[in-house]
Scaffold this active site. Structure first.
Site, short mmCIF file in Angstrom:
data_model
loop_
_atom_site.label_atom_id
_atom_site.label_comp_id
_atom_site.label_asym_id
_atom_site.label_seq_id
_atom_site.Cartn_x
_atom_site.Cartn_y
_atom_site.Cartn_z
N GLU A 149 50.86 43.01 51.92
CA GLU A 149 51.46 41.96 51.09
C GLU A 149 52.26 40.97 51.93
OE1 GLU A 149 50.88 41.21 48.06
OE2 GLU A 149 49.63 42.95 47.62
N TYR B 269 57.41 39.13 43.40
CA TYR B 269 55.96 39.35 43.42
C TYR B 269 55.61 40.56 44.30
CZ TYR B 269 51.19 39.33 44.87
OH TYR B 269 49.93 39.77 45.17
N ASP C 214 50.78 36.10 40.97
CA ASP C 214 50.55 35.09 42.00
C ASP C 214 49.87 33.89 41.34
OD1 ASP C 214 47.90 35.81 41.64
OD2 ASP C 214 47.59 36.48 43.70
#
Length: 240
Positions: A31, A108, A126
């Site tokens: 990520e 996120y 996202d």
């Protein structure tokens, strides 16, 4: 609608390496790397990173300079420092209940780790997920996250949506509608970001005198403020 999406994903979903693990550290690495970097550039670097530092403890013990060198080419090098600091926090105290307490982890990324590593029913939002939900007018559960990301990245595109290939098109109220173009990111070529990257690459190869003709002094000052380089007592610029 969610069943149609998941059926499409089972046939057309992208085979990405971080989708074959529930290890939270591996998910964290993916990520952080995927922030502002294209998937095809991340895949080989993700493998290399985990081969070198397979656990948070291994990364926590790494020298900062080695971490910065290993990150070269992925861009936005402050992410490397954040990932290193996050690994140190995890190695010292474990995974916090509030993942946003980790350096470099915003809402996120926290939601992505909770979903993909810990199995929580939360949806990481996202741009691709938000686009599909906005266009369809449908709220999806966490289990549809990967499918939404792939649909938004390959079919439900912002400017030229491929509605003829979309499994949700029949009931989609936005079928055939294109988004207005967003402001494009400034060009990297010739930018201050490029000057920073070039300067960091020089210093990563070998410490250099601050007065060296090849060194961009403004870039050095910016990199020093971000903790990516340090000024040594002998007047050279070096990685931390």
């Amino acid at each position: 609608m969610e069943e149609l999406l998941l059926a499409w994903y089972s046939q057309f979903g992208r085979d990405l390496p971080w989708r074959h693990t529930h290890d939270p550290y591996s998910i964290l690495v993916s990520e952080i790397m995927l922030q502002q970097t294209q998937v095809d550039r991340v895949v080989p670097r993700y493998h290399e990173w985990l081969e070198r530092w397979p656990t948070a403890a291994a990364l926590a013990d790494a020298a900062v300079a080695d971490v910065i060198r290993a990150w070269q080419g992925l861009g936005y090098n402050r992410r490397a420092l954040a990932l290193h600091r996050a690994a140190q926090a995890i190695a010292s105290d474990g995974w916090p209940a509030d993942l946003t307490r980790l350096p470099g982890v915003g809402p996120y990324t926290a939601a992505a780790i909770r979903n993909f590593a810990f199995g929580d029913d939360v949806l990481p939002h996202d741009v691709n997920v938000d686009r599909v939900e906005r266009r369809t007018g449908h709220g999806f559960r966490g289990g549809a996250a990967q499918a939404l990301m792939d649909l938004g990245a390959t079919v439900c595109l912002a400017r030229v949506p491929r509605c003829d290939a979309c499994p949700l098109a029949t009931d989609c109220p936005s079928r055939g509608i294109r988004d207005e173009p967003l402001r494009k990111q400034s060009r990297f070529e010739g930018s201050f970001r490029q000057r920073r990257a070039d300067t960091l690459r020089l210093v990563a190869a070998t410490p250099m005198p601050t007065q060296h003709d090849e060194l961009d002094r403004e870039a050095v000052e910016s990199l020093e403020r971000d903790g990516l380089v340090v000024l040594l007592a002998d007047g050279r610029v070096s990685l931390p």
